[in-house]
Design an enzyme around this catalytic site. Structure first.
Site, PDB file in Angstrom:
ATOM      1  N   ARG A  51       0.662  -1.043  -0.143  1.00 43.13           N
ATOM      2  CA  ARG A  51       0.366   0.269   0.250  1.00 43.13           C
ATOM      3  C   ARG A  51       0.840   1.027   0.027  1.00 43.13           C
ATOM      4  O   ARG A  51       0.089   2.865  -0.107  1.00 43.13           O
ATOM      5  CB  ARG A  51      -0.814  -0.450   1.118  1.00 43.13           C
ATOM      6  CG  ARG A  51      -1.877  -0.651   0.930  1.00 43.13           C
ATOM      7  CD  ARG A  51      -3.147  -0.943   2.101  1.00 43.13           C
ATOM      8  NE  ARG A  51      -4.739  -0.460   2.169  1.00 43.13           N
ATOM      9  CZ  ARG A  51      -5.390  -1.862   2.401  1.00 43.13           C
ATOM     10  NH1 ARG A  51      -4.833  -2.275   2.396  1.00 43.13           N
ATOM     11  NH2 ARG A  51      -6.525  -1.171   2.158  1.00 43.13           N
ATOM     12  N   ARG A  60      -9.906   6.987   4.773  1.00 44.34           N
ATOM     13  CA  ARG A  60      -9.180   6.217   3.716  1.00 44.34           C
ATOM     14  C   ARG A  60      -9.172   6.031   2.411  1.00 44.34           C
ATOM     15  O   ARG A  60      -7.727   5.757   1.646  1.00 44.34           O
ATOM     16  CB  ARG A  60     -10.141   4.732   4.142  1.00 44.34           C
ATOM     17  CG  ARG A  60      -9.863   4.605   5.648  1.00 44.34           C
ATOM     18  CD  ARG A  60     -10.531   3.245   6.104  1.00 44.34           C
ATOM     19  NE  ARG A  60     -10.820   2.213   5.606  1.00 44.34           N
ATOM     20  CZ  ARG A  60     -12.101   0.729   5.751  1.00 44.34           C
ATOM     21  NH1 ARG A  60     -13.675   1.435   6.315  1.00 44.34           N
ATOM     22  NH2 ARG A  60     -12.372   0.285   4.333  1.00 44.34           N
TER      23      ARG A  60
END
Ligand code: ADP
Length: 192
Positions: free
Chosen positions: A88, A145
Site C-alpha cells: 500500500r 481511507r
C-alpha cells in the site's frame, strides 16, 4: 506466479481474490484480515494496529512488512501467492520486491480494480452495516481511507506500470464479469 490485488477500499479485492484462489490453489495473504485477527486476539501488534485502523490511517510500514514476512514464511512451497491489501506504499512495494527477488521470484501481475469514489463510499458503508468493522461504520473514516489511498497507494500504479505488470480492470461490473476479466488478464500474462 505472484499476484497483487490492487485498488481502493471497497473495490472488491477480497471478493475477487477469493474466487481466484479457489481456482488456482495459491496461498492468499490479506494484510487487513491479518490485522483483524491480531486485533481480535488482542496481541500486542493488534492493539497497536487498532489505533491506526480505527482512525482510517495506514499501519506503519515497518510493522506491516514484518507481519507480511512472517506470513509468507508459512508458504514455502506454493505455486504462487495472491497478495491483497499489500503493498500500500512505495516502501512496502520495494520491500516485497526485495523479498521475492531474494528467492528468485517477482510480481507477475498486478490486478488494479477501478471503481468511482461515490460507489466505493456507498459499498463500504453498506458493508459496515453487517461486517462489524469499526473502520466501515463512519463516513468520515471511510473518506479518510480513500484519501490515504489516493495519497499513498495510488502512486504505485505508475510504479507497476513501469514494470509492465499493471492490468487495469473495471471493478464496476458484476462479480462474475470482473472475475472473467481477471482470468483473461492472467491468461495474457502467462502467454507473454
Ligand atoms: P480495505 O481494503 O477495505 O481498506 P483492508 O482489510 O485491506 O480493507 O484493510 C483495513 C485496514 O488495515 C486499512 O485501512 C489499514 O489501516 C490497515 N492495513 C491493511 N493493509 C495494510 C498495509 N499494507 N499497510 C498499512 N496498513 C494496512
Amino acid at each position: 506466479m505472484h499476484i497483487v490485488m490492487f485498488g481502493p477500499p471497497g473495490a472488491g479485492k477480497g471478493t475477487q481474490a477469493g474466487l481466484l484462489k479457489d481456482r488456482l490453489n495459491f496461498a492468499y495473504i490479506a494484510t487487513g484480515d491479518l490485522f483483524r485477527k491480531h486485533m481480535k486476539e488482542q496481541t500486542e501488534l493488534g492493539q497497536l494496529a487498532r489505533t491506526y485502523i480505527d482512525r482510517g490511517d495506514l499501519v506503519p510500514d515497518e510493522l506491516t512488512i514484518e507481519m507480511l514476512k512472517n506470513e509468507m514464511a508459512k508458504y514455502p512451497d506454493v505455486p504462487g501467492i495472491i497478495f491483497d491489501g499489500f503493498p500500500r506504499t512505495t516502501v512496502q512495494a520495494e520491500a516485497l520486491e526485495k523479498m521475492l527477488h531474494d528467492q528468485g521470484d517477482k510480481i507477475d501481475a498486478v490486478l488494479a480494480l477501478e471503481v468511482p469514489e461515490d460507489v466505493l463510499i456507498s459499498r463500504i458503508l453498506n458493508r459496515g452495516k453487517t461486517s462489524g468493522r469499526s473502520d466501515d461504520a463512519e463516513r468520515s473514516t471511510v473518506v479518510k481511507r480513500l484519501q490515504k489511498y489516493r495519497e499513498l497507494t495510488e502512486p504505485l500504479k505508475d510504479y507497476y506500470r513501469r514494470k509492465n505488470v499493471l492490468n487495469v480492470i473495471n471493478g464496476l461490473q458484476d462479480i462474475e464479469t470482473v472475475h472473467n476479466d481477471i482470468l483473461q488478464a492472467l491468461e495474457n500474462v502467462v502467454r507473454q
